[in-house]
Write a protein that holds these residues in place. Sequence first.
Motif, PDB file in Angstrom:
ATOM      1  N   LYS A  59       0.841  -1.199   0.000  1.00  0.00           N
ATOM      2  CA  LYS A  59       0.000   0.000   0.000  1.00  0.00           C
ATOM      3  C   LYS A  59       0.875   1.249   0.000  1.00  0.00           C
ATOM      4  N   PRO A  60       0.476   2.311  -0.693  1.00  0.00           N
ATOM      5  CA  PRO A  60      -0.708   2.349  -1.543  1.00  0.00           C
ATOM      6  C   PRO A  60      -0.460   1.621  -2.856  1.00  0.00           C
ATOM      7  N   LYS A  61      -1.509   0.974  -3.367  1.00  0.00           N
ATOM      8  CA  LYS A  61      -1.367   0.209  -4.602  1.00  0.00           C
ATOM      9  C   LYS A  61      -1.019   1.131  -5.765  1.00  0.00           C
ATOM     10  N   TYR A  62      -1.736   2.287  -5.838  1.00  0.00           N
ATOM     11  CA  TYR A  62      -1.481   3.276  -6.883  1.00  0.00           C
ATOM     12  C   TYR A  62      -0.976   4.560  -6.240  1.00  0.00           C
ATOM     13  N   LEU A  76      -8.050  10.071 -12.247  1.00  0.00           N
ATOM     14  CA  LEU A  76      -6.750   9.828 -11.608  1.00  0.00           C
ATOM     15  C   LEU A  76      -6.885   9.761 -10.094  1.00  0.00           C
ATOM     16  N   GLY A  77      -7.613   8.739  -9.620  1.00  0.00           N
ATOM     17  CA  GLY A  77      -7.753   8.544  -8.191  1.00  0.00           C
ATOM     18  C   GLY A  77      -8.684   9.534  -7.534  1.00  0.00           C
ATOM     19  N   THR A  78      -9.491  10.221  -8.299  1.00  0.00           N
ATOM     20  CA  THR A  78     -10.428  11.181  -7.723  1.00  0.00           C
ATOM     21  C   THR A  78     -11.760  11.056  -8.446  1.00  0.00           C
ATOM     22  N   ALA A  79     -12.798  11.638  -7.868  1.00  0.00           N
ATOM     23  CA  ALA A  79     -14.117  11.573  -8.495  1.00  0.00           C
ATOM     24  C   ALA A  79     -14.123  12.362  -9.797  1.00  0.00           C
TER      25      ALA A  79
END
Length: 663
Positions: free
Chosen positions: A233-236, A291-294
């Motif tokens: 972790k973190p994976k990404y 990119l990891g966000t909404a």
Amino acid sequence: MTIPASFIQELIARADVVEIVGRYVPLKKAGANFMGLCPFHGEKSPSFSVSPTKQFYHCFGCGVHGNAIGFLMEHAGMGFVEAVHDLAGQYGLQVPEDDASPAERARAASQRQKQATLTDVLEKAGDAYRKSLRQAPGAIEYLKGRGVSGEVAKQFGIGYAPAGWRALASVFPDYDDPLLAESGLVIVNTEDGQLEASEAKRYDRFRDRVMFPIRNVKGECIGFGGRVLGDEKPKYLNSPETPVFSKGRELYGLYEARAAFRDRGYALVTEGYMDVVALAQLGFPNAVATLGTACTTEHVQKLFRFTESVVFSFDGDAAGRRAARKALDGALPYATDVRSIKFLFLPAEHDPDSFIREHGAEAFARFVNEATPLSRFMLEAAREGCDLTTAEGRAHMTSNVRPLWSAMPDGALKRQLLSEIAALVQLDAAALSDLWASTPGPRKAAAPPAPRYSESGGDGGDYPDMPPPMEYEPPRYETDSKPRKFVKGKRWGGKFEEPIEPLRGRGKPPSRPDVAVRLLLSNMAQWDALSHELHLMLCDLPGSHGALFTWLDSQLHEHGVQPWAALREGMRGLDFEGLAERLMNVADAAPVPEGEEEQHLADAAKELSSVLDFMLDDRLKAQQSEAIAAVGKDPKALERYKALEARRLELRNRLSPRGSETA
């Protein structure tokens, strides 16, 4: 910004359209012109002609045509001003701006130079990561295991960041160069300010990860995403926000997928890098990912530069439904009559990659074709938790759906939905329209009466119950006589009481963003209940407050609702850690009495609602000032001002009763 027409004419005359188009489309000489495969539609024989004498391009197949500026706008998705600046930069020209001061022009030029320099640094790192992949058997095996071919890896520029702490030192001789930190490639650790900048510890941000370069619409590397090879972790891990990279505005794979949008007829929005790469491998090159966000309104707006149809793909679990709800908020302002917006929910056990491998590309294509239209998903979201067999449930749905429906642009779709909503809540469409026109907009929770903040009895500003200005210091003790005794002090905007730490010297009361931080970290579920507009407002705040709210949004998107203890662990080492801990230490000083938990949560929701109303009014006021400044240059500026004034009036109507109750 006003660019003189004479400069645009000079720029078009100086630019070589063959050179500009040739950077994106392979061209071959054919008589007096150059020919190539049209980048705007799929074809096997070239029908795309570029004329060096006329400085013009034209496709005999689909009919597109234009000059060098038009090509950059259509093919690279740039706005007009951006295309002019980009083209001028390629020919070493300075764009004159009639309404810009010399200082503003110099600042803009400096910013463009900084962005170009950072992009060069990131490109160099990307080249190094791609070379490292060739000598990284573990990373190669990981990609092969995910079904990624060498051709697709090359198309997306995939690389590998070695496991060493300072692997980039062999790429950049001056490892202390500030540009490495500013581009997000290197972390500079001063151990919370205990070390001087010259003594700070520097190390690579990305280590032992498969690297996915993030490109803008021009194909320039602006950041990276890194994925671990195992389950660590973190994976990404994404690049941080930089002058060239903002997660809320960029989409992974957009540069690679632009032509496929036109071929396939739609853009497919997924949730991760590997989804995009795997889909391209399996015959769906029209996929992009947040990119990891909404998904934001900026994301949706950017997609609609290239296509009129967008399909959002999500997992079928609770997190996927939450992400879809965010995407709905971002898409509603662009739901015109000529656009198609759909929501695809995969079975809980599948992502796009696994679904296609198990069921085949044709099954996935059918699944996409049968995705839920925006209109249906909007109604499903609004009626969630509402019992439409009761008057109360129908009224609740009416309240839920109003802000969603209001966010849509006027048109046939919006008017048809009004009729559908009216039928569901058992009202006549005209009656529902009259109801909404005559009453203030719905809110998540009503705000309580708030005390006036003027020791002299004044009205305290724009509203009778306006929270105190930053320089105001409310009384913290019973009297000014000694000995001073610390007592509980009432928080502004809320009924519940909790102790406030005694001030040392002349301290300042918590600001509105401070209060919002405290309340949302205390009960993260409240963040999910806020509108997309309020999310944007909080994430756009300057400094640590905006960074904290942006992080909080990503945490909810990735992990769901978490208690403060879990959030506290997740933010260790981040820039806003001190701010959050300071505010939460004050909040923790007042344990909630047993049996009063529900009332405490209700009061906190009311306090948050009040704070956000005042912050929103400040934001609308600033937007009004911008609109007024644009009158005379922008024909729609006055309309924007009037619309903003109508919204502020709605806010005042909602807030004023609180003031009269406490007068």
